[in-house]
Design a protein around this motif. Sequence first.
Motif, PDB file in Angstrom:
ATOM      1  N   ASN A 153      41.524  67.704  50.318  1.00 14.57           N
ATOM      2  CA  ASN A 153      42.038  68.663  51.289  1.00 14.57           C
ATOM      3  C   ASN A 153      43.539  68.524  51.526  1.00 14.57           C
ATOM      4  N   SER A 154      44.136  67.440  51.015  1.00 14.75           N
ATOM      5  CA  SER A 154      45.588  67.278  51.131  1.00 14.75           C
ATOM      6  C   SER A 154      46.331  68.104  50.095  1.00 14.75           C
ATOM      7  N   TYR A 155      45.622  68.618  49.088  1.00 14.84           N
ATOM      8  CA  TYR A 155      46.237  69.457  48.071  1.00 14.84           C
ATOM      9  C   TYR A 155      46.394  70.877  48.606  1.00 14.84           C
ATOM     10  N   GLY A 156      47.166  71.672  47.888  1.00 12.01           N
ATOM     11  CA  GLY A 156      47.241  73.090  48.205  1.00 12.01           C
ATOM     12  C   GLY A 156      45.943  73.781  47.824  1.00 12.01           C
ATOM     13  N   LEU A 157      45.872  75.076  48.089  1.00 19.57           N
ATOM     14  CA  LEU A 157      44.638  75.820  47.826  1.00 19.57           C
ATOM     15  C   LEU A 157      44.221  75.729  46.370  1.00 19.57           C
ATOM     16  N   TRP A 158      45.156  75.968  45.448  1.00 18.38           N
ATOM     17  CA  TRP A 158      44.818  75.917  44.025  1.00 18.38           C
ATOM     18  C   TRP A 158      44.511  74.482  43.602  1.00 18.38           C
TER      19      TRP A 158
ATOM     20  N   TYR B  28      36.659  71.352  41.905  1.00 19.74           N
ATOM     21  CA  TYR B  28      36.159  71.962  40.666  1.00 19.74           C
ATOM     22  C   TYR B  28      36.821  71.409  39.411  1.00 19.74           C
ATOM     23  N   ARG B  29      37.294  70.185  39.493  1.00 20.91           N
ATOM     24  CA  ARG B  29      37.827  69.560  38.281  1.00 20.91           C
ATOM     25  C   ARG B  29      36.684  69.348  37.288  1.00 20.91           C
ATOM     26  N   GLY B  30      36.914  69.687  36.030  1.00 18.48           N
ATOM     27  CA  GLY B  30      35.867  69.575  35.025  1.00 18.48           C
ATOM     28  C   GLY B  30      34.787  70.635  35.151  1.00 18.48           C
ATOM     29  N   PHE B  31      35.137  71.792  35.735  1.00 13.86           N
ATOM     30  CA  PHE B  31      34.121  72.807  36.015  1.00 13.86           C
ATOM     31  C   PHE B  31      33.575  73.467  34.755  1.00 13.86           C
TER      32      PHE B  31
END
Length: 322
Positions: A178-183, A191-194
């Motif tokens: 949640n510390s990252y931006g939206l993307w 969704y890493r490795g989605f």
Amino acid sequence: YTCSVSFFHLHPVAFTMGEQNNSTGKDLQHRTRAEATGKKNWPSQAYTLGAISNFMSTFLTFPIYKVVFRQQIHALAVSEAVRQLWLEGPQYFYRGIYPPLLSKTLQGTLLFGTYDSLLCFLSPIGPHSLGQRWAAGLMSGVVEAVALSPFERVQNVLQDHGTQARFPSTLSILKEFNSYGLWGRLSLGYYRGFWPVLVRNSLGSALYFSFKDPIQDGLAQQGLPHWVPALVSGSVNGTITCLVLYPLIVLVANMQSHIGWQKMPNLWVSAKNVWDARGRKILLIYRGGSLVILRSSVTWGLTTAIHDFLQKKSHSKKELKD
């Protein structure tokens, strides 16, 4: 790891009525939908039966899950992992069951519910062709992947021993994402490795639903006890599907275990890295997969049998009321 088919992919009637004991799941579906001709209600019962069957099978097979988990975390041999659980005592067998129980119950709800809804949309009455079952299974796997990929992502980070010090709990991982931006939350976080998850789940679901009924129908004609065809069908499907898709399970685990803002390799580079790390040998790709495949076989065998039992029971009650 999960063979949701994901790795991974499923009724009692009056036992004095022999002809109903040998009726196939396909005939039951045809009768049920024939009765519903003209109605536009979604088959909500399929969602409930999927949730119950996955809940029960996950509860019954959780000790196997714990053995696999200990292997993944501590790199233990099967015998040592079993011995460790034995020394802890049976009172700890079900410690930590709530997260997988929640995710697997949700998986069953989505997988069976969306499959039945899509199949009903494609062919409200039936019979259903192989292409229709394949298409409905493929799309239900897509829905499952979109909904459950974040759960698997968090689980794989927790299981990686290299991240234990930095991320000791689920909450710490969620704070990082949640510390990252939206993307960033989507591509680097939840969704890493989605994409390999999407391929694994959609193909696994399509394979399961395409061949479950033919196998079950063939066995039902042999005069076997009513619960055997469903159990064997689910077990065979779970084994074959997990065996075929296991390299994707390994790829997903390796892609999702990484965390942070470092440049993420694309799918092809990630697959090449895994292949090189395993010495470019297919047998090394499957190292550690024996219990995962066994768990998939047992889980999907039980899930299919329980689902079949509940569906027949529900249909039998409906006939009595009518």
